[in-house]
Each structure stands twice: as C-alpha cells, then as structure tokens.
Scaffold this active site. Structure first.
Site, short mmCIF file in Angstrom:
data_model
loop_
_atom_site.label_atom_id
_atom_site.label_comp_id
_atom_site.label_asym_id
_atom_site.label_seq_id
_atom_site.Cartn_x
_atom_site.Cartn_y
_atom_site.Cartn_z
CB SER A 135 50.72 13.12 -64.42
OG SER A 135 52.24 13.55 -64.08
CE LYS A 161 51.09 15.92 -62.13
NZ LYS A 161 50.45 15.72 -60.13
CE LYS A 163 54.63 14.27 -61.65
NZ LYS A 163 54.98 14.88 -60.17
CG ASP A 189 53.86 17.89 -59.17
OD1 ASP A 189 54.17 18.67 -58.59
OD2 ASP A 189 53.23 16.79 -59.51
CG ASP A 239 51.38 15.97 -53.98
OD1 ASP A 239 50.98 15.31 -52.95
OD2 ASP A 239 51.78 15.66 -55.13
O1 SMG Z 1 49.37 8.32 -60.80
O2 SMG Z 1 49.35 8.97 -62.76
C1 SMG Z 1 50.13 8.79 -61.84
C2 SMG Z 1 51.34 9.49 -61.55
C3 SMG Z 1 50.91 11.33 -61.02
O3 SMG Z 1 52.48 12.87 -61.01
C4 SMG Z 1 51.98 11.55 -60.54
N1 SMG Z 1 51.78 12.18 -59.24
O4 SMG Z 1 53.69 14.23 -57.85
O5 SMG Z 1 50.94 14.72 -58.66
C5 SMG Z 1 52.46 13.57 -57.85
C6 SMG Z 1 53.92 12.43 -59.08
C7 SMG Z 1 54.01 11.23 -57.61
C8 SMG Z 1 54.81 10.60 -57.96
S1 SMG Z 1 56.15 10.57 -58.69
C9 SMG Z 1 56.76 9.25 -59.20
MG MG Z 2 52.42 16.36 -57.45
#
Ligand code: SMG
Ligand code: MG
Length: 373
Positions: A135, A161, A163, A189, A239
């Site tokens: 991510s 992924k 953001k 995301d 999610d």
């Molecule tokens: O654990 O690599 C990881 C983070 C993956 O993007 C990620 N998580 O919404 O899916 C999501 C986010 C939530 C945590 S952001 C602080």
């Molecule tokens: Mg998410």
C-alpha cells in the site's frame, strides 16, 4: 484452560517512511499488545488501531478501557475461556470489534499453543506462502510516487495499491500505468474520501483497468456504495464498512461491493473473518487480507488467514522492512514476492524479549495478579 493474568504493553515503533492517507499521516505505530497467561500456555495479540480515531472509531486509550472494564470481566466469568466461548461472551458489548479481536486472538494463541496447533491449521489454510502487495501512501509529487512504486516492484511486490483522495486520484493512477504498463496489478483506496456526487469523476478511473476501488464513500453507507457500483465498471471493494459477516452478506446482496478487504481486527477476530471468507466465497466474491501497519505479532496470523482458498487477490501483508527498521518479532522477509505462512503453534510468532522491552513505553496488568512485569 484457566485465565490467570492479562497484561497490556504499550509499544511505539517508528515507521521507516511517513504513511499519508486521505485521513492523515502516520509516522509511527503506537499501539498495545496483549499478553494472556493461562494455566496451560501464554498468548499474544496486537490491537490494530491507532491513538486517534481517524481510520475507525476505536482508539488505543478507549480500547484499553473497554477491554479492562467490559470485555475481560465477561471472559473471566466463563468456566473456560476457549475461542468458541469468548466471542459469544463479549457479544453483549456493542461494537468495539478491534478491541474484541485483540482479546479473542490472544486467547486463541494460548489455546492453540496448548494444543500444539498452528493457526493456519485451525483456519483451514491451503497455502504455505502468500503473494504480497504493498500500500503506497499519498506523495507530494508524481516523480516521488513513481520512485516509490519502482522501489517496491524491484523488491518483488506483486501488486500495488495507491492511496487516493480528491486531487490525488486520476493523475497518479495514469502516471503509474504509463510508467509500469497495463499488466501491473493495480488498485486504489480512498478511505471514505468521496461522495456520490463524485461518481462522474471516479468513472474516469474505469479507463485504467484497476483491480478495485476500496471504500470510496462514507463508512457504513452500503446504499451509496451500491449506487456508485452501478455507475462504475471498476469493482467496488469495502473495507471500513464491513464489521461483521452479516454486513458482508448485506453488502453482497445489495451489490454494494464486488470484492471484500478482510481485516480480522476490524471484524472482531479470526472466527468472524473466517465466516466472511466463507460467505464471500460461496457468492463468488473474492477477498483479500488488509493491513493496519501491524508489527509481526499482528502480521503473522494475518498471513495464515490470507492462505485460505478464497483469498484470491494479494493482500496488504507486506514485509516487515516496508514498515519498520526493526520489528519486535523476527522479521517477515519477501521471497519471490511472497511471505511465508507461519507454521509453529498458535499465531506462529512471539515477541523478541529484548527488542520488545526497548519498544515498550508502559505496561499494565488488566486482569489477575498485579505481579511486576
Ligand atoms: O498494513 O500495509 C499496511 C497498511 C495497508 O493501506 C493500508 N491500510 O485502509 O486499508 C486501509 C489502511 C488502513 C490503515 S491506514 C493507517
Ligand atoms: Mg482500506
């Protein structure tokens, strides 16, 4: 199995790089671990949320209170705190899934260690390694983003992924597609950053053949997500909106999502996560394992879950060094784009005592004897 003591350890681990999302920037993982001691074995878990309620409504100080005052008294009143009994005992407490997951997982770890059974066996995992996605946070510039994605692809990650948020969506996706090609498995995301009024704009993402768009609209608004899905060819993935297996069933029935991100913590633990996997798989809906920037304590059991047959998309289960220069467990290392599923009894990992001590900022006894930690 008799519950003797529950300890809480606050930990703070600096992230190797700030992680920016539509709701804020994280520079360290500040949370707590639970250590349960039973007459048969000890067990560990990690609370998955953060000090501030920005990703979800739960937060570190609140969860500590909920666990101490409402969850543990119910668990301690059980004749035996087995995994099968723990979630029903906590059900009278509304919500607080991440806190419940921490309690259930620590007891599950202890119970499985007592049996000598790995969590992968308990869950019914079918693979010994799982493909790893990564991510990538919001950056200050497109060149910075391209550099980061290139670095992760060079390390072997098999899916990216991005953001996104209003003002950082179509252009970063276009830039990554132009640089790395159409074959790269790519998804986005939004962490609830858009409204249905943005549908015409979000439709522009359909041109980029994304695997999915995750949680584009407000949390828990299944109706709006269903209306958006009707206007997009990109599959909507939920999610934040999925807290229970019942939510998953409703979302699938309403066509509010065509993919589900399963985070065991967000749904109250591994037993409910397994139910969501089963429901989604029965409906032909793919699932994948999300992440909360967990230490190795949270990551190890997530890898076992990600090895269930319905987890057909790579997860946000990245290697330890993507997050931390030093983890509190043995690090998970990427091999050929995959991470290994733990094979030792329980969640499959334990903290390294000396390292844990260095990253622990305070400790409390939440239940049982106030023996010095
Ligand atoms: O654990 O690599 C990881 C983070 C993956 O993007 C990620 N998580 O919404 O899916 C999501 C986010 C939530 C945590 S952001 C602080
Ligand atoms: Mg998410």
């Amino acid at each position: 199995m008799r519950l003797e003591r529950v300890e809480l350890l606050h930990v703070a681990l600096p992230l190797v790089t700030p992680f920016r999302t539509s709701f804020g920037t994280m520079t360290s993982k500040d949370t707590f671990l639970l250590r349960v001691v039973t007459d048969e074995a000890e067990g560990w878990s990690e609370f998955a949320a953060d000090p501030e309620p920005l990703y979800c409504s739960e937060f570190v100080a609140g969860a500590e209170t909920v666990i101490r005052d409402f969850l543990l008294p119910r668990v301690a009143a059980l004749p035996e705190p087995t995994t099968a009994a723990v979630a029903p005992a906590m059900a009278a407490v509304k919500g607080h899934e991440l806190a419940k997951a921490a309690v259930e997982t620590a007891l599950l770890d202890a119970e499985l260690r007592a049996y000598g059974m790995p969590i992968a066996t308990f869950l019914g995992s079918v693979r010994d390694r799982v493909p790893a996605g990564v991510s990538v946070g919001i950056k200050n510039s497109l060149p910075e983003l391209i550099d980061d994605v290139e670095k992760y692809l060079d390390e072997g990650y098999v899916r990216i992924k991005l953001k996104i948020e209003p003002g950082w969506d179509v252009e970063p996706v276009r830039a990554v597609r132009e640089r790395f090609g159409d074959a790269l498995p790519l998804q986005v995301d939004a962490n609830t950053a858009y409204t249905l009024a943005d549908a015409p704009h979000l439709r522009k993402l359909d041109a980029f053949d994304l695997l999915l768009i995750e949680e584009p609209l407000a949390e828990n608004n299944l109706h709006a997500h269903a209306r958006l899905q009707r206007r997009l060819t990109t599959p909507v993935c939920l999610d934040e909106s999925i807290h229970t297996a019942s939510d998953a069933a409703s979302a699938i029935a309403m066509d509010a999502c065509r993919v589900i991100n399963v985070k065991p913590a967000r749904v109250g633990g591994y037993t409910e996560a397994r139910r969501i996997h089963d429901i989604a798989t029965a409906h032909g809906v793919p699932v994948w394992c999300g992440g909360m920037l967990e230490t190795g304590i949270g990551r190890a059991p997530n890898l076992a879950l990600a090895a269930l047959p319905g987890f057909t998309l790579p997860g946000d289960t990245s290697a330890s060094k993507r997050y931390f220069a030093e983890d509190i467990t043995e690090p998970f290392v990427l091999v050929d784009g995959h991470l290994p599923v733990p094979t030792t009894p329980g969640i499959g990992i334990s903290p390294l005592p000396d390292t844990l001590a260095r990253f622990t900022t305070s400790t409390r006894v939440l239940y049982g004897g106030a023996r010095k930690l």
